[in-house]
Design an enzyme around this catalytic site. Structure first.
Site, mmCIF file in Angstrom:
data_model
loop_
_atom_site.group_PDB
_atom_site.id
_atom_site.type_symbol
_atom_site.label_atom_id
_atom_site.label_comp_id
_atom_site.label_asym_id
_atom_site.label_seq_id
_atom_site.Cartn_x
_atom_site.Cartn_y
_atom_site.Cartn_z
ATOM 1 N N PHE A 27 -37.739 -46.488 -11.680
ATOM 2 C CA PHE A 27 -37.970 -44.982 -10.984
ATOM 3 C C PHE A 27 -39.274 -44.594 -10.978
ATOM 4 C CE2 PHE A 27 -33.809 -45.227 -13.432
ATOM 5 C CZ PHE A 27 -32.963 -45.590 -12.475
ATOM 6 N N ILE B 98 -36.398 -53.290 -8.118
ATOM 7 C CA ILE B 98 -36.247 -52.696 -9.224
ATOM 8 C C ILE B 98 -34.802 -51.903 -9.243
ATOM 9 C CG2 ILE B 98 -38.779 -51.838 -9.288
ATOM 10 C CD1 ILE B 98 -38.077 -49.227 -8.212
ATOM 11 N N GLY B 99 -33.749 -52.673 -8.252
ATOM 12 C CA GLY B 99 -32.819 -52.314 -8.532
ATOM 13 C C GLY B 99 -31.828 -51.992 -7.120
ATOM 14 N N ASN C 294 -27.891 -52.086 4.726
ATOM 15 C CA ASN C 294 -26.630 -52.418 4.223
ATOM 16 C C ASN C 294 -26.082 -51.338 3.600
ATOM 17 O OD1 ASN C 294 -24.926 -53.372 1.861
ATOM 18 N ND2 ASN C 294 -25.822 -55.112 1.949
ATOM 19 N N GLN D 121 -27.138 -46.365 -3.779
ATOM 20 C CA GLN D 121 -28.558 -45.537 -3.802
ATOM 21 C C GLN D 121 -28.108 -44.123 -3.753
ATOM 22 O OE1 GLN D 121 -32.355 -46.484 -4.168
ATOM 23 N NE2 GLN D 121 -30.779 -47.828 -5.397
ATOM 24 N N LYS E 67 -36.189 -45.901 7.365
ATOM 25 C CA LYS E 67 -36.884 -44.968 6.920
ATOM 26 C C LYS E 67 -37.177 -45.000 5.049
ATOM 27 C CE LYS E 67 -36.949 -41.064 10.450
ATOM 28 N NZ LYS E 67 -36.656 -39.782 10.394
ATOM 29 N N GLY E 68 -36.204 -45.832 4.679
ATOM 30 C CA GLY E 68 -36.439 -45.652 3.092
ATOM 31 C C GLY E 68 -35.385 -44.517 2.494
ATOM 32 N N GLU F 85 -35.961 -42.402 -2.828
ATOM 33 C CA GLU F 85 -36.504 -41.225 -3.139
ATOM 34 C C GLU F 85 -35.581 -39.841 -2.419
ATOM 35 O OE1 GLU F 85 -39.033 -41.785 -5.129
ATOM 36 O OE2 GLU F 85 -39.933 -43.452 -4.521
#
Length: 719
Positions: free
Chosen positions: A223, A449-450, A612, A619, A682-683, A686
């Site tokens: 994180f 990281i996960g 996915n 997430q 886009k991600g 966060e």
């Protein structure tokens, strides 16, 4: 030349994690699991004052303990971000005990006595002696006359907000194993960037970067707390060089609170003025955050107010208060989570003052361009997120009158918040090769990281090469691999994914060109655009019987493999690129006790193409859980006499647990953002935490009529 066609997409499918079996069977190796012969164990002796000088370190008692090899108090030859002879923050390493077992090292460290000359220290952002300063570079921004428009506005919300410090608290506590072979260093470490860590180690230890190798194949959550190399990691490598044996250094959970950063405290003012129809005329946002004296980090809480809603007049300022504390750093949704809480709370408060539905207020102030930079949006579908999320959540059943819905002793409320996070795309390198058996290896120095990086990158690579997912082996987590950016800021999927897509496509096209120009190939004479690749088999489009597999071509041409490597960089497009979301919360507040429980939560996101859906939903749910913690539970408390964190443990620092987690769900709008990157993503990581605290706080207001502006929302603020 028309490009050859690929097989049906693997990306977009809800594929289970390719590394899942390794994790659930304990075969995934984390930093502390590195098996290195002849290893010693190191334990840090941390400073017990906030500021001062180290006058003496008494090590005799520690050295007498069985198993102790050395007690190191001299960090000469190591470049640290502070003067080792001076204490800059509580917990700073002033000595390191090296022993043959972890237990011996930890016990001996407790026997080291340190004498200090203390100096006056400041650790409280709210102290009278705290001075707010303009950071370098300044983040101040203005358009129009915000203060004048605010004074003239028909309806105004003008409130002050605060948020306490948050610590990351991942499951895997930070650890590092360092081994020297001559002047070459290998570290097994918990990092979010193996390439960045390699350079930081090299700089600290005074060796060429080529002499450092960082290995980090699995990270048990971070994180942001592994987004940089912290002093304890550099010290572990320094100690290994001194004792000439491999050294393993593991932090304790308590040490984590004083060593590996946090989301800084913030104090903010957010004022919005509007006309009677709900059109915003002015926004004023003033933010103050804590920062460390010896290593400043500025949490930019003022990032989103300038572009989120249409406002002709806007002013934002950001100030820092320098304290004698260890440095803060990026934590999931950096800047945006803190800034979004105040912006979206203010929008809800303005809607209440206007007697207007909070969603309608947001819809009426939807911008057509990013007003801060006067740029078009690459894509922006916040209105769709609000409408679709409202329909799924059942927003129409909300009673707009606060404190009007009850279930027994429980006051029930619904809240909504918009969310956004900047889309970051960075240069990245990757390589791919097809082996004699037709299997594919893809290499990239990324981290996981996960979020499921192994899986998502394998899916992108499979599509690019036109092979089944079971044929792809993706390798990451080693600085010897092609250089990738850090897994921070939700940038990795767009960055590494685009590089892998391009290098895989390049390699697929190379195979096709070889086939159509090879007299021995069934595809000889065809145009490359008339060839498709399905499950690793090149075949004529419309004539599936005519074709050959990758391995057939390699065997005939007597090639051991065919490979390609690519350094990819994004276009410098002049667009405002962000991901968006709408978060909905349903809460129950006990009228007598003031306790808050989130009963359900739903969110709708505009995050471009979803590689996915299973991982994306994971997430989203994880982000909601963390956001619930930020809203209701999490706060790091300091004893301002010496700067120690008094709740540096999982009993007293409260995070959301199963009992706090309700029915959570999310949807992602179908679409892609090909302006942002070649694969249209886009991600997500966060974005999914950003809007949660405000949605919960707004629901609490709807339930109770109490506008809580100080997070976390504890019962004392509702009684």
């Amino acid at each position: 030349m028309t490009a050859p066609q690929a097989s049906p997409a693997v990306a977009g499918r809800a594929v289970p994690r390719v590394d899942g079996r390794l994790k659930v069977t304990g075969q995934a190796r984390y930093a502390a699991d590195a098996e290195v012969p002849d290893v010693l164990f190191a334990s840090i002796v941390g400073a017990t004052v906030a500021r001062g000088a180290v006058d003496a370190v008494h090590t005799d008692a520690a050295r007498r303990e069985p198993g102790v090899v050395d007690v190191i108090t001299d960090f000469g030859g190591l470049t640290l971000p502070y003067d080792p002879g001076q204490v800059s923050a509580f917990g700073q390493a002033v000595a390191v005990v090296v022993a043959t077992s972890l237990e011996a090292a930890a016990h001996a460290a407790s026997l080291v006595a340190v004498r200090y000359s203390t100096q006056a220290s400041l650790t409280d952002i709210d102290s009278r002696g705290a001075t707010a300063e303009t950071p370098e570079p300044s983040r101040d921004y203005a358009r129009g006359d915000a203060d004048g428009a605010l004074r003239a506005a028909a309806v105004v919300t003008d409130l002050r907000y605060s948020m306490e410090r948050h610590n990351h608290n991942p499951m895997e506590i930070n650890a590092v194993v360092a081994r020297w072979e001559g002047d070459r260093l290998t570290v097994w470490d918990k990092v979010q960037s193996v390439s960045g860590a390699r350079q930081q180690y090299a700089d600290a230890l005074g060796v060429p970067a080529d002499n450092v190798r960082v290995i980090s194949p699995f990270v048990g959550g971070a994180f942001g707390n592994a987004g940089q190399v912290w002093p304890h990691q550099m010290i572990a490598a320094h100690v290994a060089r001194r004792v000439r044996r491999p050294v393993k250094l593991l932090l304790t959970r308590r040490q984590l609170y004083s060593v590996t950063g946090y989301r800084p405290r913030s104090r903010q003012r957010l004022a919005i003025g509007a006309d009677r129809s709900g059109r915003i005329t002015a926004i004023v946002h003033e933010g103050t955050v804590e920062t460390s004296r010896y290593r400043p980090y500025v949490d930019n809480v003022s990032g989103s107010a300038s572009y989120m809603y249409q406002a002709p007049n806007m002013r934002s300022t950001l100030r820092t208060v320098t304290l004698d504390v260890n440095p803060g750093n990026q934590m999931r949704g950096p800047g945006h989570l803190s800034g979004n809480f105040v912006l979206e709370s203010a929008m809800d408060d303005l809607a209440h003052r206007l007697a207007m539905d909070p969603i309608e207020l947001r819809l009426r102030n939807e911008p057509s361009r990013d007003q801060e930079d006067d740029m078009p949006f690459s894509t922006r579908r916040l209105t769709e997120c609000l409408r679709s999320g409202a329909a799924r959540f059942g927003w129409s059943r909300r009673n707009p009158v606060p404190r009007s819905v009850r279930e027994g002793d429980q006051l029930i409320g619904l809240g909504v918040a918009g969310a956004s996070f900047v889309t970051i795309v960075s240069p990245c390198a990757a390589s791919a090769r097809v082996l004699p058996d037709g299997n594919v290896e893809i290499l990239c120095g990324a981290s996981d990281i996960g979020p499921g990086t192994y899986t998502a990158m394998s899916q992108v690579g499979a599509d690019a090469l036109g092979v089944g997912l079971h044929r792809v082996r993706f390798t990451l987590g080693d600085s010897a691999l092609p250089v990738a950016p850090a897994q921070t800021g939700s940038r990795l999927m767009a960055s590494a994914g685009s590089s892998i897509h391009n290098v895989g496509t390049m390699l697929r096209d190379r195979f096709v060109r070889m086939a159509v120009t090879d007299p021995g190939s069934p595809l000889h004479g065809l145009a490359p655009g008339d060839v498709e690749v399905v499950e690793g088999r090149m075949r004529a489009t419309g004539e599936p019987a005519r074709g050959e597999r990758y391995e057939d071509l390699l065997r005939r041409r007597r090639l051991g493999e065919l490979s390609a490597e690519l350094d990819w960089a994004p276009d410098a497009a002049r667009y405002s690129m962000h991901a968006y979301g709408a978060v909905f919360a349903d809460v129950a507040v006990d009228e007598a006790l003031g306790t808050v429980r989130v009963r359900r939560m739903f969110a709708c996101y505009d995050a471009g193409r979803v590689v996915n859906p299973m991982l994306a939903r994971s997430q989203a749910v994880g982000g909601m859980v963390m956001g619930i913690g930020a809203a209701l539970l999490e706060a790091t408390h300091l004893d301002h006499r010496d700067g120690r964190v008094v709740n540096a443990n999982m009993s007293d620092y409260l995070v959301a647990v199963n009992a706090d987690v309700p029915d959570l769900d999310a949807e992602f709008l179908a679409g892609e953002d090909l302006i942002a990157d070649p694969i249209g993503v886009k991600g997500i990581g966060e974005l999914v935490v950003v809007g949660v605290p405000a949605a919960v706080a707004n629901a609490v207001f709807n339930a109770t009529g109490r506008r809580v502006t100080d997070l976390p929302i504890t019962l004392d603020k509702l009684l």
